[in-house]
Enzyme design. Structure first.
Site, PDB file in Angstrom:
ATOM      1  N   ASP A  55      11.365 -30.048 -13.683  1.00  0.00           N
ATOM      2  CA  ASP A  55      11.730 -28.910 -14.512  1.00  0.00           C
ATOM      3  C   ASP A  55      10.552 -28.617 -15.454  1.00  0.00           C
ATOM      4  OD1 ASP A  55      14.954 -27.984 -15.935  1.00  0.00           O
ATOM      5  OD2 ASP A  55      13.050 -26.918 -15.887  1.00  0.00           O
TER       6      ASP A  55
ATOM      7  N   GLU B 253      20.435 -21.797 -21.838  1.00  0.00           N
ATOM      8  CA  GLU B 253      20.144 -23.206 -22.106  1.00  0.00           C
ATOM      9  C   GLU B 253      20.680 -23.639 -23.472  1.00  0.00           C
ATOM     10  OE1 GLU B 253      15.980 -22.833 -19.620  1.00  0.00           O
ATOM     11  OE2 GLU B 253      16.490 -24.770 -20.474  1.00  0.00           O
TER      12      GLU B 253
HETATM   13  C1  GLC Z   1      14.058 -24.014 -17.371  1.00  0.00           C
HETATM   14  C2  GLC Z   1      15.328 -24.500 -16.724  1.00  0.00           C
HETATM   15  C3  GLC Z   1      15.296 -24.456 -15.223  1.00  0.00           C
HETATM   16  C4  GLC Z   1      14.371 -23.369 -14.729  1.00  0.00           C
HETATM   17  C5  GLC Z   1      12.960 -23.678 -15.205  1.00  0.00           C
HETATM   18  C6  GLC Z   1      11.979 -22.564 -14.823  1.00  0.00           C
HETATM   19  O1  GLC Z   1      13.784 -24.762 -18.524  1.00  0.00           O
HETATM   20  O2  GLC Z   1      15.832 -25.764 -17.112  1.00  0.00           O
HETATM   21  O3  GLC Z   1      16.642 -24.253 -14.773  1.00  0.00           O
HETATM   22  O4  GLC Z   1      14.399 -23.303 -13.316  1.00  0.00           O
HETATM   23  O5  GLC Z   1      12.890 -23.907 -16.599  1.00  0.00           O
HETATM   24  O6  GLC Z   1      12.292 -21.380 -15.484  1.00  0.00           O
END
Ligand code: GLC
Length: 620
Positions: free
Chosen positions: A307, A496
């Protein structure tokens, strides 16, 4: 002719390549993928290999695409809101193709894979069809519909030149206070598993799906969150058996039944009670689960993508974090703005013998395998297509209607008469940004008239042109007793940890979004419900939100109550069920609490006494 020779001749005739001693070339599409992988791997330097394991953000390379060549990047992503100007399919394709040209300027000409979060349609792109977020799709209970939605999403992604989706989230949301609850199909792992047709929809249209966030992201304990987040990125405190039953189950199906080729670990940690609580292990460093379980027991042969700076949650320096992440089993690293630093750190770790070359070769092989399977070497460039097509919007409208859950319907208040006198109120009646939610144009979403589409009010006016419709968002306009009240309230967009109840406020977001998140309606919403429902004889309340809102104390004055979730751009689907053009068929994907102190509350709990149970939904 001896049988063996005959068989040999037959096999030779069937082989796609001449069985001569001419060297195999990874560039030859007739060669089996595994042989192409091995040939290319054998030609790669350490810099090539570590470059393939590195993903940078668009913003880090857009101004100087030669950095893609210099860093030998395997991938580039657009995070939420990281969009070209103008935000059009043509501009997206130009961006991707420009970066691709830079990738193909490397000695071995290995194409990049470009990734985005198209989590409810291609939300980053202006004019794209924005479908209901997963929580609403879970309410539809329709795996076929979900496959169609993600297939359409893939079509619109390819219209912008993008072949990789960091979706679907197969998180099992167990606490409504989590800011990402709406990204989940629901609280029941069996329901989430049924919705893995999302993977099929993407893959059938040539887009790489990524199931996330592995595992237990939706099952963390409130108060264990990371930084200012009370629950997001927290700790899943549970037994191994419950972790397997609830959090891992969708991944088992994703790998063994849907052939998913990419998995994203979670920011969260797991602390197994079997071993005595107090030893949380972050998923980005969890070798047993990433390598032992996913790659070993489940036989996952795709690749793990970290991530966003996910390894930075691990202890130590970037070198320590890179080493831990690679050795745990992560194959590609989302290092949006630290790609060269990551590459240097990992190179040093390999050269010092702290990361075995066999692990590097395994990671790179996994990445190359997927790129060959996607046909990227043969077709690295894209041409612009259309987003937001009438067919996709019609599908979106169908999905919206199927996602609506009718929770109360006294005296058959619904469906409404098409010639009724209707008084529409509430801040979410005519706000397409609010009805779309997070991950729409911006990471946090954008309240207001942000995208083209149909608000719920637009839909009411379209579906019932003979109705007399008054709209007053704050209910300040006069209300007639004989009016039917339709009050549309709920949440403003978030994403988030900014969506965590008790979480931080998004200070850079539009003012309406800078409200503390809650499991109850905001005071102004409550006031509008009270004002309208006290003034009319029949009152319909629609809750546009990413999760249940406790409304028990106002329920008595409400004649009909609908959970609308986050419908997206096609608000007409809400009107379709309000006026009976389509029946209400949706069922709750999560338990609807009677009070906030019941949370977390999930089907299977004992005692279990929600206001509306998981799976509840009236039909019309
Ligand atoms: C974010 C998320 C993830 C996402 C990634 C790219 O922090 O946790 O779900 O795919 O970053 O945007």
């Amino acid at each position: 002719m001896r049988p063996a020779y005959a068989v040999g001749a037959l096999v030779a005739a069937l082989l796609p390549v001449p069985v001569t001693s001419t060297p195999v070339s990874y560039r030859d599409a007739r060669v089996p993928v595994e042989r192409r992988v091995q040939d290319l791997l054998g030609r790669m330097t350490l810099a090539d290999k570590i470059g393939q394991m590195t993903q940078a953000e668009r913003g880090a390379v857009a101004a100087d695409p030669t950095l893609v060549t210099e860093w030998r990047l395997g991938s580039v992503l657009s995070g939420g809101g990281s969009v070209p100007t103008p935000n059009t399919p043509a501009a997206w394709v130009d961006t991707v193709n420009t970066l691709q040209r830079a990738a193909l300027a490397t000695p071995l000409k290995i194409p990049i894979l470009y990734g985005v979060d198209a989590v409810h349609g291609h939300g980053n792109v202006y004019g794209a069809t924005v479908f209901p977020h997963n929580i609403g799709l879970g309410a539809s209970r329709d795996p076929r519909l979900v496959e169609q939605v993600y297939r359409a999403t893939a079509e619109e992604m390819r219209a912008t030149g993008i072949r990789w989706n960091f979706a679907p989230c197969v998180c099992v949301t167990r606490d409504d206070r989590w800011g990402r609850a709406y990204e989940s199909f629901g609280e029941d792992p069996a329901l989430v598993t049924r919705m893995l047709t999302a993977v099929d929809g993407l893959e059938k249209n040539g887009v790489l799906a990524t199931v996330k966030h592995y595992a237990g992201d939706g099952d963390t304990t409130y108060g264990t969150g990371t930084g200012d987040y009370p629950i997001d990125q927290g700790v899943t405190i549970t037994s191994r058996a419950d972790f397997a039953r609830i959090d891992l189950a969708p991944y088992v199906a994703a790998v063994t039944r849907h052939g998913v080729r990419s998995v994203m670990p979670s920011f969260s940690s797991v602390d197994w009670t079997d071993d005595g609580v107090g030893n949380p292990v972050n998923m980005h460093g969890h070798r047993e689960l990433l390598t032992g379980t996913l790659k070993g027991k489940l036989g996952f042969d795709g690749f793990l993508i970290s991530d966003w700076e996910g390894i930075h949650h691990l202890p130590g320096t970037l070198a320590d974090q890179a080493r831990a992440g690679v050795n745990a089993g992560i194959d590609m690293f989302m290092e949006p703005n630290t790609a060269p630093q990551f590459e240097a750190a990992l190179t040093a770790e390999v050269q010092a013998g702290r990361v075995p070359m066999t692990r590097i070769d395994d990671a790179v092989s996994r990445i190359l395998r997927v790129k060959f399977q996607l046909g990227l070497f043969e077709n690295p460039y894209a041409t612009a297509g259309e987003v937001g097509t009438a067919a996709h919007r019609a599908l979106g409208r169908e999905a919206v209607a199927a996602s609506q859950v009718l929770l109360k319907n006294n005296a058959r208040t619904l469906p409404l008469r098409p010639d009724a006198r209707i008084y529409v109120a509430g801040r979410n009646a005519d706000d397409i940004g609010n009805q779309a939610g997070g991950w729409t144009l911006d990471w946090q979403g954008r309240t207001g008239d942000s995208i083209p589409g149909t608000t719920i009010l637009d839909g009411i006016r379209q579906v019932a042109p003979a109705a007399s419709v008054t709209f007053s968002a704050d209910a300040s306009a006069p209300i007639a007793r004989t009016d039917v009240g339709v009050v549309v309230v709920g949440e403003t967009p978030y994403a988030e940890g900014f969506g965590d109840v008790g979480g931080p406020v998004c200070s850079w977001c539009p003012a309406p979004q800078q409200e503390p998140k809650s499991l109850t309606l905001q005071p102004a919403d409550r006031a509008v419900v009270d004002k309208v429902c006290d003034a009319v004889t029949r009152c319909v309340v629609l809750i546009v939100s990413g999760r249940p809102q406790v409304i028990t104390d106002q329920l008595g004055s409400i004649d009909a109550l609908v959970a609308s979730w986050l419908p997206g751009s096609e608000g007409g689907g809400v009107a379709d069920v309000l006026f009976g053009r389509r029946p209400f068929t949706g069922r709750l994907p999560v338990s609807w609490p009677r009070s906030v102190d019941q949370v977390p509350i999930n089907i299977g709990d004992r005692p279990y006494n929600p206001l509306f149970a998981y799976g509840y939904g009236l039909r019309t």
